[in-house]
Design a protein around this motif. Structure first.
Motif: not given
Length: 162
Positions: A14-18, A37-39
């Motif tokens: 999800i883009p910009y999930w945070e 989560l971080t890549g």
């Protein structure tokens, strides 16, 4: 909100999930989930666990519980705790579910996010060690055993009648 396991992996899609999670949500990744989560690679995460947990807690604005040997709990405001336990008893299927449930239980009682995560993680770790010692092996501990350890510890920690 407490997010664990596949929920963490789905977030990464999800883009910009945070920005879409409630303030002070709690994320409970193990290194593999943190990698998704971080890549970053698992090796990158493991080589600087403390710094990674602190960095991403601040970047995302949520509490990060980076599970594993010496679990780290990092808050967006810079508070950090390290649980000084490394036990294979906690590296069992369902153990993370027990931890997530314990965190949710404390949150539902009105305890703040960071404090709930620290308290739950400490109790969870102590329960794993206690049960491994009582069984005589950390290889035989299952998630259900950890629940029994939590029950025992909570009885010891709380005043009689509560």
């Amino acid at each position: 909100v407490v997010i664990d396991a596949d929920g963490l992996k789905l977030l990464s899609r999800i883009p910009y999930w945070e920005t879409k999670l409630p303030t002070n949500s709690i994320l409970t990744p193990h290194p593999g989930e943190m990698s998704v989560l971080t890549g970053e690679t698992i090796n990158e995460i493991q080589s600087s666990r403390l710094e990674k947990a602190e960095h991403y807690a601040q970047k995302w604005g949520h509490v990060v519980v980076l599970k594993g040997a010496f679990t780290i709990i990092a808050a967006p405001d810079g508070r950090t705790a390290l649980i000084p336990v490394a036990s294979a008893a906690l590296a069992r299927a369902g153990s993370g579910d027990v931890l997530a449930g314990l965190i949710v239980g404390f949150r539902s009682q009105g305890i703040a996010a960071y404090e709930s995560a620290v308290l739950a993680t400490w109790i969870h770790a102590q329960a794993g060690v206690l049960i491994a010692e009582s069984i005589g092996s950390d290889a035989c501990v299952m998630a259900g055993n950890i629940l029994k350890g939590i029950e025992y510890l909570m009885k010891e920690l709380l005043p009689t009648g509560n």
